[in-house]
Motif scaffolding. Structure first.
Motif, PDB file in Angstrom:
ATOM      1  N   TRP A   1      88.247  20.118  90.156  1.00  0.00           N
ATOM      2  CA  TRP A   1      88.894  18.963  89.548  1.00  0.00           C
ATOM      3  C   TRP A   1      87.871  17.998  88.971  1.00  0.00           C
ATOM      4  O   TRP A   1      88.174  17.233  88.054  1.00  0.00           O
ATOM      5  CB  TRP A   1      89.823  18.283  90.550  1.00  0.00           C
ATOM      6  CG  TRP A   1      90.891  19.218  90.987  1.00  0.00           C
ATOM      7  CD1 TRP A   1      90.963  19.874  92.187  1.00  0.00           C
ATOM      8  CD2 TRP A   1      92.010  19.683  90.213  1.00  0.00           C
ATOM      9  NE1 TRP A   1      92.064  20.694  92.201  1.00  0.00           N
ATOM     10  CE2 TRP A   1      92.718  20.593  91.016  1.00  0.00           C
ATOM     11  CE3 TRP A   1      92.470  19.401  88.929  1.00  0.00           C
ATOM     12  CZ2 TRP A   1      93.876  21.237  90.569  1.00  0.00           C
ATOM     13  CZ3 TRP A   1      93.625  20.035  88.477  1.00  0.00           C
ATOM     14  CH2 TRP A   1      94.310  20.940  89.297  1.00  0.00           C
ATOM     15  N   HIS A   2      86.647  18.023  89.527  1.00  0.00           N
ATOM     16  CA  HIS A   2      85.562  17.234  88.954  1.00  0.00           C
ATOM     17  C   HIS A   2      85.133  17.845  87.620  1.00  0.00           C
ATOM     18  O   HIS A   2      84.984  17.132  86.616  1.00  0.00           O
ATOM     19  CB  HIS A   2      84.402  17.189  89.950  1.00  0.00           C
ATOM     20  CG  HIS A   2      83.335  16.192  89.629  1.00  0.00           C
ATOM     21  ND1 HIS A   2      82.158  16.142  90.320  1.00  0.00           N
ATOM     22  CD2 HIS A   2      83.260  15.209  88.687  1.00  0.00           C
ATOM     23  CE1 HIS A   2      81.402  15.162  89.811  1.00  0.00           C
ATOM     24  NE2 HIS A   2      82.049  14.584  88.831  1.00  0.00           N
TER      25      HIS A   2
ATOM     26  N   ALA B   1      87.003  19.557  85.719  1.00  0.00           N
ATOM     27  CA  ALA B   1      88.111  19.274  84.799  1.00  0.00           C
ATOM     28  C   ALA B   1      88.060  17.835  84.301  1.00  0.00           C
ATOM     29  O   ALA B   1      88.258  17.561  83.109  1.00  0.00           O
ATOM     30  CB  ALA B   1      89.437  19.559  85.490  1.00  0.00           C
ATOM     31  N   ALA B   2      87.792  16.887  85.200  1.00  0.00           N
ATOM     32  CA  ALA B   2      87.757  15.473  84.815  1.00  0.00           C
ATOM     33  C   ALA B   2      86.588  15.198  83.864  1.00  0.00           C
ATOM     34  O   ALA B   2      86.721  14.451  82.891  1.00  0.00           O
ATOM     35  CB  ALA B   2      87.666  14.593  86.062  1.00  0.00           C
TER      36      ALA B   2
ATOM     37  N   VAL C   1      98.661  22.122  81.085  1.00  0.00           N
ATOM     38  CA  VAL C   1      97.399  22.851  80.924  1.00  0.00           C
ATOM     39  C   VAL C   1      97.364  24.062  81.857  1.00  0.00           C
ATOM     40  O   VAL C   1      98.068  24.108  82.856  1.00  0.00           O
ATOM     41  CB  VAL C   1      96.170  21.961  81.264  1.00  0.00           C
ATOM     42  CG1 VAL C   1      96.058  20.774  80.315  1.00  0.00           C
ATOM     43  CG2 VAL C   1      96.203  21.497  82.706  1.00  0.00           C
ATOM     44  N   GLU C   2      96.535  25.020  81.470  1.00  0.00           N
ATOM     45  CA  GLU C   2      96.120  26.081  82.392  1.00  0.00           C
ATOM     46  C   GLU C   2      94.618  25.964  82.549  1.00  0.00           C
ATOM     47  O   GLU C   2      93.901  25.815  81.553  1.00  0.00           O
ATOM     48  CB  GLU C   2      96.443  27.466  81.827  1.00  0.00           C
ATOM     49  CG  GLU C   2      97.913  27.774  81.760  1.00  0.00           C
ATOM     50  CD  GLU C   2      98.161  29.053  80.961  1.00  0.00           C
ATOM     51  OE1 GLU C   2      97.354  29.994  81.040  1.00  0.00           O
ATOM     52  OE2 GLU C   2      99.164  29.069  80.242  1.00  0.00           O
ATOM     53  N   VAL C   3      94.148  26.014  83.785  1.00  0.00           N
ATOM     54  CA  VAL C   3      92.716  25.913  84.055  1.00  0.00           C
ATOM     55  C   VAL C   3      92.282  27.131  84.857  1.00  0.00           C
ATOM     56  O   VAL C   3      92.932  27.480  85.844  1.00  0.00           O
ATOM     57  CB  VAL C   3      92.371  24.654  84.886  1.00  0.00           C
ATOM     58  CG1 VAL C   3      90.863  24.443  84.933  1.00  0.00           C
ATOM     59  CG2 VAL C   3      93.067  23.416  84.355  1.00  0.00           C
ATOM     60  N   SER C   4      91.186  27.767  84.430  1.00  0.00           N
ATOM     61  CA  SER C   4      90.559  28.819  85.236  1.00  0.00           C
ATOM     62  C   SER C   4      89.131  28.405  85.521  1.00  0.00           C
ATOM     63  O   SER C   4      88.420  27.954  84.616  1.00  0.00           O
ATOM     64  CB  SER C   4      90.523  30.151  84.482  1.00  0.00           C
ATOM     65  OG  SER C   4      91.812  30.564  84.141  1.00  0.00           O
ATOM     66  N   TRP C   5      88.738  28.536  86.769  1.00  0.00           N
ATOM     67  CA  TRP C   5      87.357  28.242  87.143  1.00  0.00           C
ATOM     68  C   TRP C   5      86.645  29.578  87.322  1.00  0.00           C
ATOM     69  O   TRP C   5      86.918  30.330  88.262  1.00  0.00           O
ATOM     70  CB  TRP C   5      87.325  27.401  88.416  1.00  0.00           C
ATOM     71  CG  TRP C   5      87.872  26.026  88.167  1.00  0.00           C
ATOM     72  CD1 TRP C   5      87.309  25.051  87.386  1.00  0.00           C
ATOM     73  CD2 TRP C   5      89.102  25.451  88.658  1.00  0.00           C
ATOM     74  NE1 TRP C   5      88.102  23.917  87.372  1.00  0.00           N
ATOM     75  CE2 TRP C   5      89.207  24.140  88.141  1.00  0.00           C
ATOM     76  CE3 TRP C   5      90.122  25.925  89.488  1.00  0.00           C
ATOM     77  CZ2 TRP C   5      90.281  23.305  88.431  1.00  0.00           C
ATOM     78  CZ3 TRP C   5      91.185  25.099  89.763  1.00  0.00           C
ATOM     79  CH2 TRP C   5      91.262  23.795  89.241  1.00  0.00           C
TER      80      TRP C   5
ATOM     81  N   LEU D   1      89.986  26.033  79.833  1.00  0.00           N
ATOM     82  CA  LEU D   1      91.149  25.144  79.855  1.00  0.00           C
ATOM     83  C   LEU D   1      91.972  25.434  78.609  1.00  0.00           C
ATOM     84  O   LEU D   1      91.433  25.439  77.500  1.00  0.00           O
ATOM     85  CB  LEU D   1      90.644  23.694  79.814  1.00  0.00           C
ATOM     86  CG  LEU D   1      91.635  22.576  79.552  1.00  0.00           C
ATOM     87  CD1 LEU D   1      92.539  22.369  80.757  1.00  0.00           C
ATOM     88  CD2 LEU D   1      90.867  21.275  79.252  1.00  0.00           C
TER      89      LEU D   1
END
Lengths: 157, 157
Positions: free
Chosen positions: A66-67, A69-70, A92-96, A144
């Motif tokens: 989340w950091h 992402a921010a 949104v879709e987020v993949s790490w 993202l």
């Protein structure tokens, strides 16, 4: 870039096409930023403590996803995605893909995937953008895909 | 809940089933938190300034969606989702259904959707969880679907 120039280059829905690309400035991370964010929003040992992180899934201190992402949002807002009306996400879709590490220098490369005028709201539409957050070695840390609410260019009166 | 109790209730992959539900404690937001987060990570007028926000898409000051997401993570980590090994996300989908407002009191209700042991890594698997972030009126502000990396219960030696 001064404000007048920045305003002139802001894109409305009508200005955007699939394939358009944008690149942000850079943000240098460090241990203090990682720990400070984690204390407030993601207080888990692998984001807070190097020794604990070494024995964890991450094999060393890693920033909260989340950091990442921010910080990606900060880079998009301040330099990476010049959208008229600002960056307003419907979803949104987020993949790490890899951990973000304390010595990483982040930048964000974005590409417009789809531009869809709204059927019910003639003054706006949805733009789908893929934004990859890379480190200084060009490794993609986060992917993202955002659905952004973007205004149409106002018609001359 | 003391630490021993909390540890006893941590769930491994083997303990989780579709339909399992969890609810977090609450977090009370305020204007200062919203502005502080926005200054650092999402410096747009509708997250920073009440007057500017009133004339914007949001019709009033709204928290950054990434702030809602980060606070959701805090609630999940500290009370909302007792997973052994911590909360490690491979990827997420986030939808922001309504703006998060300065007087909102947030809580997170989660439900396990799917439990999938890894084929290649016998010691872990992926658990898909839907987490809804609600305000004090029960309105869903954010819907998050997370794919979490969850360890299997260690076998007795």
């Amino acid at each position: 870039m001064n404000t007048a120039t920045a305003r002139n280059t802001l894109r409305y829905l009508d200005d955007l096409c699939p394939g358009d690309r944008f690149e942000s400035a850079e943000h240098a991370l460090d241990i203090e930023q990682i720990i400070e964010f984690a204390e407030r929003f993601d207080p888990q040992p692998f984001h807070l403590d190097e020794a604990a992180a070494g024995a964890s899934f991450f094999g060393g201190l890693a920033a909260s996803g989340w950091h990442t992402a921010a910080l990606t949002m900060r880079l998009l807002v301040t330099s990476g995605l010049p959208i008229a009306g600002g960056l307003i996400g419907a979803g949104v879709e987020v993949s790490w893909l890899q951990p973000t590490r304390p010595d990483d220098v982040l930048r964000v490369c974005s590409e417009v995937l789809e531009v869809t005028p709204s059927r019910s709201r003639p003054e706006r539409g949805i733009v789908t953008v893929r934004s990859e957050t890379l480190n200084q070695r060009g490794e993609v840390l986060q992917r993202l895909v955002s659905r952004l609410v973007v205004p149409r260019r106002p018609q001359a009166a």
